[in-house]
Motif scaffolding. Structure first.
Motif, PDB file in Angstrom:
ATOM      1  N   ALA A  58       0.845  -1.201   0.000  1.00  0.00           N
ATOM      2  CA  ALA A  58       0.000   0.000   0.000  1.00  0.00           C
ATOM      3  C   ALA A  58       0.879   1.249   0.000  1.00  0.00           C
ATOM      4  CB  ALA A  58      -0.907  -0.007   1.225  1.00  0.00           C
ATOM      5  N   PRO A  59       0.358   2.357  -0.525  1.00  0.00           N
ATOM      6  CA  PRO A  59       1.160   3.583  -0.609  1.00  0.00           C
ATOM      7  C   PRO A  59       1.765   4.045   0.725  1.00  0.00           C
ATOM      8  CG  PRO A  59      -0.827   3.805  -1.910  1.00  0.00           C
ATOM      9  CD  PRO A  59      -0.946   2.503  -1.158  1.00  0.00           C
ATOM     10  N   GLN A 120      14.565 -16.675  13.523  1.00  0.00           N
ATOM     11  CA  GLN A 120      13.125 -16.854  13.591  1.00  0.00           C
ATOM     12  C   GLN A 120      12.520 -15.555  14.098  1.00  0.00           C
ATOM     13  OE1 GLN A 120      12.798 -20.513  15.977  1.00  0.00           O
ATOM     14  NE2 GLN A 120      11.750 -21.373  14.185  1.00  0.00           N
ATOM     15  N   VAL A 121      11.450 -15.145  13.436  1.00  0.00           N
ATOM     16  CA  VAL A 121      10.835 -13.851  13.724  1.00  0.00           C
ATOM     17  C   VAL A 121       9.324 -14.030  13.810  1.00  0.00           C
ATOM     18  CG1 VAL A 121      10.523 -11.501  12.840  1.00  0.00           C
ATOM     19  CG2 VAL A 121      12.675 -12.693  12.435  1.00  0.00           C
ATOM     20  N   ARG A 122       8.728 -13.575  14.906  1.00  0.00           N
ATOM     21  CA  ARG A 122       7.268 -13.497  15.003  1.00  0.00           C
ATOM     22  C   ARG A 122       6.863 -12.204  14.310  1.00  0.00           C
ATOM     23  NH1 ARG A 122       4.369 -17.702  16.220  1.00  0.00           N
ATOM     24  NH2 ARG A 122       5.368 -18.982  17.758  1.00  0.00           N
ATOM     25  N   PHE A 123       5.746 -12.248  13.591  1.00  0.00           N
ATOM     26  CA  PHE A 123       5.333 -11.037  12.889  1.00  0.00           C
ATOM     27  C   PHE A 123       3.836 -10.823  12.969  1.00  0.00           C
ATOM     28  CE2 PHE A 123       5.022 -14.390   9.730  1.00  0.00           C
ATOM     29  CZ  PHE A 123       3.827 -14.110   9.087  1.00  0.00           C
ATOM     30  N   THR A 124       3.463  -9.564  12.808  1.00  0.00           N
ATOM     31  CA  THR A 124       2.077  -9.148  12.653  1.00  0.00           C
ATOM     32  C   THR A 124       2.032  -8.213  11.457  1.00  0.00           C
ATOM     33  OG1 THR A 124       1.674  -9.281  15.032  1.00  0.00           O
ATOM     34  CG2 THR A 124       0.109  -7.990  13.742  1.00  0.00           C
ATOM     35  N   ASP A 125       1.217  -8.570  10.468  1.00  0.00           N
ATOM     36  CA  ASP A 125       1.055  -7.762   9.265  1.00  0.00           C
ATOM     37  C   ASP A 125      -0.395  -7.303   9.178  1.00  0.00           C
ATOM     38  OD1 ASP A 125       3.705  -8.224   8.554  1.00  0.00           O
ATOM     39  OD2 ASP A 125       3.211  -9.990   7.365  1.00  0.00           O
ATOM     40  N   VAL A 126      -0.579  -6.034   8.873  1.00  0.00           N
ATOM     41  CA  VAL A 126      -1.912  -5.455   8.732  1.00  0.00           C
ATOM     42  C   VAL A 126      -2.134  -5.128   7.256  1.00  0.00           C
ATOM     43  CG1 VAL A 126      -3.458  -3.578   9.425  1.00  0.00           C
ATOM     44  CG2 VAL A 126      -1.800  -4.508  11.066  1.00  0.00           C
ATOM     45  N   PHE A 127      -3.289  -5.536   6.748  1.00  0.00           N
ATOM     46  CA  PHE A 127      -3.657  -5.325   5.354  1.00  0.00           C
ATOM     47  C   PHE A 127      -4.911  -4.459   5.276  1.00  0.00           C
ATOM     48  CE2 PHE A 127      -1.193  -9.144   5.310  1.00  0.00           C
ATOM     49  CZ  PHE A 127      -0.649  -9.279   4.044  1.00  0.00           C
ATOM     50  N   LYS A 133      -7.927  -5.574  -3.818  1.00  0.00           N
ATOM     51  CA  LYS A 133      -6.779  -6.397  -3.405  1.00  0.00           C
ATOM     52  C   LYS A 133      -6.449  -6.141  -1.937  1.00  0.00           C
ATOM     53  CE  LYS A 133      -4.692  -6.217  -7.985  1.00  0.00           C
ATOM     54  NZ  LYS A 133      -5.515  -5.255  -8.675  1.00  0.00           N
ATOM     55  N   TRP A 134      -5.925  -7.166  -1.288  1.00  0.00           N
ATOM     56  CA  TRP A 134      -5.391  -7.005   0.053  1.00  0.00           C
ATOM     57  C   TRP A 134      -3.967  -6.468  -0.066  1.00  0.00           C
ATOM     58  CZ3 TRP A 134      -8.435  -6.724   3.928  1.00  0.00           C
ATOM     59  CH2 TRP A 134      -9.610  -7.477   3.980  1.00  0.00           C
ATOM     60  N   LYS A 135      -3.732  -5.275   0.495  1.00  0.00           N
ATOM     61  CA  LYS A 135      -2.409  -4.651   0.410  1.00  0.00           C
ATOM     62  C   LYS A 135      -1.862  -4.418   1.819  1.00  0.00           C
ATOM     63  CE  LYS A 135      -2.812  -2.532  -4.052  1.00  0.00           C
ATOM     64  NZ  LYS A 135      -1.620  -2.225  -4.785  1.00  0.00           N
ATOM     65  N   PRO A 136      -0.611  -4.823   2.054  1.00  0.00           N
ATOM     66  CA  PRO A 136      -0.002  -4.579   3.362  1.00  0.00           C
ATOM     67  C   PRO A 136       0.150  -3.080   3.617  1.00  0.00           C
ATOM     68  CG  PRO A 136       1.293  -6.159   2.083  1.00  0.00           C
ATOM     69  CD  PRO A 136       0.276  -5.571   1.157  1.00  0.00           C
ATOM     70  N   VAL A 137      -0.277  -2.656   4.804  1.00  0.00           N
ATOM     71  CA  VAL A 137      -0.094  -1.264   5.221  1.00  0.00           C
ATOM     72  C   VAL A 137       0.894  -1.145   6.372  1.00  0.00           C
ATOM     73  CG1 VAL A 137      -2.339  -0.477   4.384  1.00  0.00           C
ATOM     74  CG2 VAL A 137      -2.126  -1.297   6.727  1.00  0.00           C
ATOM     75  N   SER A 138       1.110  -2.253   7.086  1.00  0.00           N
ATOM     76  CA  SER A 138       2.011  -2.216   8.235  1.00  0.00           C
ATOM     77  C   SER A 138       2.550  -3.612   8.517  1.00  0.00           C
ATOM     78  CB  SER A 138       1.258  -1.711   9.474  1.00  0.00           C
ATOM     79  OG  SER A 138       2.094  -1.691  10.599  1.00  0.00           O
ATOM     80  N   ALA A 139       3.817  -3.658   8.917  1.00  0.00           N
ATOM     81  CA  ALA A 139       4.449  -4.915   9.322  1.00  0.00           C
ATOM     82  C   ALA A 139       5.257  -4.641  10.586  1.00  0.00           C
ATOM     83  CB  ALA A 139       5.362  -5.440   8.224  1.00  0.00           C
ATOM     84  N   GLU A 140       5.252  -5.603  11.472  1.00  0.00           N
ATOM     85  CA  GLU A 140       6.057  -5.487  12.682  1.00  0.00           C
ATOM     86  C   GLU A 140       6.605  -6.856  13.032  1.00  0.00           C
ATOM     87  OE1 GLU A 140       5.819  -3.672  17.188  1.00  0.00           O
ATOM     88  OE2 GLU A 140       4.330  -3.106  15.708  1.00  0.00           O
ATOM     89  N   GLU A 141       7.922  -6.909  13.270  1.00  0.00           N
ATOM     90  CA  GLU A 141       8.593  -8.165  13.567  1.00  0.00           C
ATOM     91  C   GLU A 141       9.235  -8.130  14.953  1.00  0.00           C
ATOM     92  OE1 GLU A 141      10.026  -6.453  10.609  1.00  0.00           O
ATOM     93  OE2 GLU A 141       8.396  -7.213   9.393  1.00  0.00           O
TER      94      GLU A 141
END
Length: 149
Positions: A58-59, A120-127, A133-141
Motif C-alpha cells: 500500500a502507498p 526466527q521472527v514473530r510477525f504481525t502484518d496489517v492489510f 486487493k489485500w495490500k499490506p499497510v504495516s508490518a512489525e517483527e
C-alpha cells in the motif's frame, strides 16, 4: 485460490506468483485470500522483484523491523535489491478479516538456500482492502531466535 488454479494461471500466463496476483487478479475478502496476499509478498521479497513488491505494498506502508528500525515503503523498495539470499518459511499463520482490514500473524523462519537456520521472527502484518486487493499497510517483527549471534 487453490494451488491447482494458481498452477494453471502460472502455466498459462507466465511469471511469478507475486506478479500474477498483483497485476491480474482481485482477492475476495476472506482469510484465505489474505494469506495468498501474504505469500505473494514473500515471493516478491525472495525474488527481489521490486516491481511486484511496489504493486503489492500500500502507498503508506511502514515496517517496524526486528531490530527496531522503522522503514517507509520507499526505503523497503530501495533496499530490496540488496536483500540477503535467504528463504522465508512462514508457519503458525492466522488471518482475521474485519471489513476492509485484515491481520496476519505468524512465524517466519529465515534460512540460507541450503536450509541453515538464520533467524526466527514473530510477525504481525496489517492489510487494507484497496482496489479489490489485500495490500499490506504495516508490518512489525519481533526476533525470537538469531543464529548470527
Amino acid at each position: 485460490m487453490t494451488p491447482l488454479v494458481m498452477a494453471f494461471l502460472l502455466a498459462t500466463l507466465g511469471g511469478s506468483p507475486s506478479g500474477v496476483m498483483c497485476n491480474m487478479l482481485a482477492y475476495p475478502k476472506t482469510p484465505d485470500a489474505v494469506l495468498t496476499a501474504e505469500n505473494n509478498w514473500v515471493a516478491a521479497l525472495e525474488e527481489r522483484n521490486v516491481a511486484s513488491l511496489a504493486c503489492l505494498l500500500a502507498p503508506g506502508f511502514t515496517d517496524k523491523t526486528w531490530d527496531g528500525r522503522k522503514l517507509t515503503r520507499d526505503q523497503v523498495l530501495a533496499n530490496l535489491p540488496n536483500r540477503p539470499d535467504t528463504k522465508l518459511h512462514l508457519s503458525d499463520l492466522t488471518a482475521t478479516v474485519n471489513g476492509d482490514t485484515a491481520v496476519v500473524r505468524g512465524l517466519n523462519t529465515v534460512t540460507t538456500p541450503d536450509g541453515t537456520l538464520v533467524a526466527q521472527v514473530r510477525f504481525t502484518d496489517v492489510f487494507s482492502y484497496l482496489d479489490g486487493k489485500w495490500k499490506p499497510v504495516s508490518a512489525e517483527e519481533t526476533l525470537i531466535h538469531d543464529q548470527r549471534e
